[in-house]
Design an enzyme around this catalytic site. Structure first.
Site, short mmCIF file in Angstrom:
data_model
loop_
_atom_site.label_atom_id
_atom_site.label_comp_id
_atom_site.label_asym_id
_atom_site.label_seq_id
_atom_site.Cartn_x
_atom_site.Cartn_y
_atom_site.Cartn_z
N GLU A 101 1.00 -1.08 -0.16
CA GLU A 101 0.23 0.17 0.79
C GLU A 101 0.78 1.05 0.17
O GLU A 101 2.14 0.85 0.87
CB GLU A 101 -0.85 -0.22 1.14
N ASN A 141 -12.36 -1.18 -0.53
CA ASN A 141 -11.43 -2.10 0.25
C ASN A 141 -12.39 -1.29 1.93
O ASN A 141 -12.77 -0.48 2.08
CB ASN A 141 -10.24 -1.49 0.56
N GLU A 142 -12.92 -2.16 2.69
CA GLU A 142 -13.42 -2.33 3.72
C GLU A 142 -14.38 -1.10 3.02
O GLU A 142 -14.71 0.01 4.65
CB GLU A 142 -12.04 -2.07 5.01
N TYR A 179 -6.69 -9.32 11.20
CA TYR A 179 -5.66 -8.69 12.35
C TYR A 179 -4.96 -9.65 13.52
O TYR A 179 -6.37 -9.20 14.31
CB TYR A 179 -4.88 -7.10 11.76
N GLU A 193 -6.01 -9.24 3.68
CA GLU A 193 -4.69 -8.59 4.66
C GLU A 193 -4.82 -9.04 5.66
O GLU A 193 -6.22 -9.78 5.90
CB GLU A 193 -5.66 -6.92 4.79
N GLN A 240 1.85 -6.36 5.22
CA GLN A 240 2.65 -5.68 4.10
C GLN A 240 3.60 -6.28 3.97
O GLN A 240 4.60 -6.08 4.52
CB GLN A 240 2.04 -4.02 4.00
O1 AHR Z 1 -3.09 -2.46 6.39
C1 AHR Z 1 -3.30 -1.22 7.07
C2 AHR Z 1 -4.78 -1.12 6.71
O2 AHR Z 1 -5.28 -2.09 7.64
C3 AHR Z 1 -5.52 -0.99 5.40
O3 AHR Z 1 -4.86 0.30 4.58
C4 AHR Z 1 -6.75 -0.95 5.63
O4 AHR Z 1 -7.81 -1.88 4.53
C5 AHR Z 1 -6.66 -1.79 6.97
O5 AHR Z 1 -7.38 -1.36 7.94
#
Ligand code: AHR
Length: 523
Positions: free
Chosen positions: A58, A205-206, A272, A328, A377
């Site tokens: 990103e 995205n999201e 995450y 992600e 990432q």
């Molecule tokens: O990876 C960092 C961020 O985490 C991304 O931009 C977003 O999609 C997520 O919330």
């Protein structure tokens, strides 16, 4: 299992009980915990899609600028602006696919900002990530050429949040059209004659958060609308990826599948790993066993999440046409002290190697639906493969796991079971050893083993049905401390070492040190 364990302990240890003290033999070395792994070579799952080993890059912090792109005039060794050291390292990883330009950045990105002569591109503010200026020097051409350079497929995320369907449709035409249209000819004038192959295209995205704060039904309707206008050439179709749920929001998946499954080829999921809570993520280094255990517990949660999202998808799509893309995932800690907080720069340790290996093993168990994942990432951001500091570069423990796992790309997973006492810390109980087994296309069997216990080695006795085992060779990743990591002064402190198993009584025996990841090819 406790009974078995007791019977195998030396008498002096058995009388001490099964606490930490019981793990110490007379010579002060921890006693290996007996573990049995059974691989059933007759029970195979769907192939491990190579794209499960995908990356995410990103416009965030130093992920693109400095991490990948330094520009042609940089004193840092580069080819056409791409850092040579990073490109070479990524090629070794056989990266199958890269997702770009975001993330949250994608829904504020307007592709026309990133084409044409670099000096004439507009400078914008990256409002999501540190409020820094974005030069737009890395745009469509730079990304798609980079993907080709490292041999990866392109996964482009379109702007559904603040862009129009027309803008999105024109971007795809610009990138992929072989016609003589004005847009295709503009691309040619900008230096690219042949259309690029854009295999994957993401619609936002999201959408539930930074991509537009939408409710699921509106998100589904917008997906349906935008994808109507995105047209790739018939001979090079695009996989349409709908923006999906966060973590355990199965209702979002349900609504997207109910309303828009016919208009998508894949649905995304983001998850995450954070040790405790978003408010208290803890540091990337200098943590204790409590954070080791809570992080690995959090990483393992993705198994249950995938299972639940899959169950919802199965109700709407029993043929499993629509893929689940975990586009992600990874560990998210407090930013490195002294770094810009909005840049999400964090160190990467042996703990992250375990997060990566456990996650990949879990993805191997869900290949019936999970056909792509993208770790967050690739360089300098969150759970990165690579960290850079000016001209210096280091490979993280996560990189080493991805590299050790290369034989699993495109392999066929086999059923594997583990019998072992759990690893416990406080009220956290985790499987002591996690295993993935798969046969590559040449028929070779590969095993990946993770010892989650940071204190006790494991002696793994392996039963492989229908195969006479003669040995196993591969590599092992471990380190002296929970947070063993590479630094720019010591970039090779943690790296894989040669490792092998032995055959005893016809069975393969693998001695796994505490807190280690091993990958072996079985002979
Ligand atoms: O990876 C960092 C961020 O985490 C991304 O931009 C977003 O999609 C997520 O919330």
């Amino acid at each position: 299992m406790i009974k078995i364990l007791k019977s195998l302990l030396p008498a002096t240890v058995a009388v001490m009980g099964l606490g930490e003290a019981a793990a110490i033999a007379q010579n002060n070395a921890p006693v290996p915990v007996p573990v049995t792994v059974t691989v059933d070579t007759t029970r195979a799952g769907p192939v491990i899609d190579r794209n499960i080993y995908g990356q995410f890059a990103e416009h965030l912090g130093r992920g693109i600028y400095e991490g990948v792109w330094v520009g042609e005039d940089s004193p840092i060794s580069n080819t056409s602006g791409y850092r040579n050291d990073v490109v070479a390292a990524l090629r070794r990883l056989r990266v199958p696919v890269v997702r770009w330009p975001g993330g949250c950045f994608a829904d504020e990105y307007h592709w026309r900002d990133g084409i044409g002569p670099r000096t004439q591109r507009p400078v914008r503010v990256n409002t999501h990530w540190g409020g820094v200026t974005e030069s737009n020097h890395f745009g469509t051409h730079e990304f798609l050429n980079f993907a080709e350079l490292i041999g990866a497929d392109a996964y482009v995320s379109g702007n559904l949040g603040s862009g129009t369907p027309q803008e999105m449709a024109e971007w795809v035409e610009y990138m992929t059209s072989g016609s003589q249209s004005t847009l295709a000819n503009e691309r040619r004038r900008n230096g690219r004659d042949r259309p690029w192959r854009v295999r994957f295209f993401g619609f936002g995205n999201e959408t539930w958060g930074c991509g537009g704060s939408m409710r699921a039904d509106h998100s589904a309707d917008l997906h349906r609308r935008y994808q109507t206008f995105v047209k790739a050439p018939r001979e090079a179709p695009i996989v349409r990826v709908a923006s999906g749920a966060n973590s355990d929001d199965t209702n979002f998946t349900d609504v997207m599948m109910e309303r828009a499954r016919g208009q998508m080829d894949a649905l995304s999921l983001h998850y995450y790993t954070i040790p405790d809570s978003w408010q208290n993520k803890g540091p990337a280094t200098g943590f204790g066993e409590d954070k080791w255990a809570s992080t690995l517990r959090a990483a393992r949660r993705i198994d249950d999440l995938i299972t639940r999202h899959k169950a919802v998808m199965d109700r709407h799509d029993p043929e499993r046409r629509v893929g689940l893309f975990v586009d992600e995932w990874g560990a998210w800690y407090e930013p490195e002290p002294g770094s810009t907080p909005g840049f999400l720069y964090q160190q990467n340790t042996l703990r992250d190697a375990h997060v990566a290996a456990l996650s990949l093993n879990i993805f191997h168990r869900h290949t019936d639906r999970v056909r792509m994942t993208n770790i967050a990432q690739m360089v300098n951001v969150l759970q990165a493969m690579i960290l850079t500091d000016g001209p210096r570069m280091l490979l993280t423990p996560t990189y080493h796991v991805f590299e050790m796992y290369v034989p699993f790309q495109g392999a066929t997973p086999l059923a594997a079971t583990v019998e072992a006492p759990e690893y416990r810390f406080g009220d956290i109980s985790l499987p002591r050893v996690d295993v993935s087994a798969a046969r590559d296309t040449s028929g070779r069997l590969h095993l990946a083993l993770v010892n989650l216990d940071p204190n006790r080695p494991a002696r793994v006795v392996t039963n492989v049905t229908g195969m006479t085992v003669r040995g196993a060779r591969g590599r092992l990743l471990t380190g002296p401390a929970l947070d063993t990591h590479n630094s720019f002064d010591q970039p090779d402190r943690i790296q894989p070492a040669a490792y092998s198993g032995r055959v005893e009584g016809g069975r393969l025996v693998l001695d796994l040190p505490a807190k280690s990841v091993a990958v072996v090819a079985v002979e």
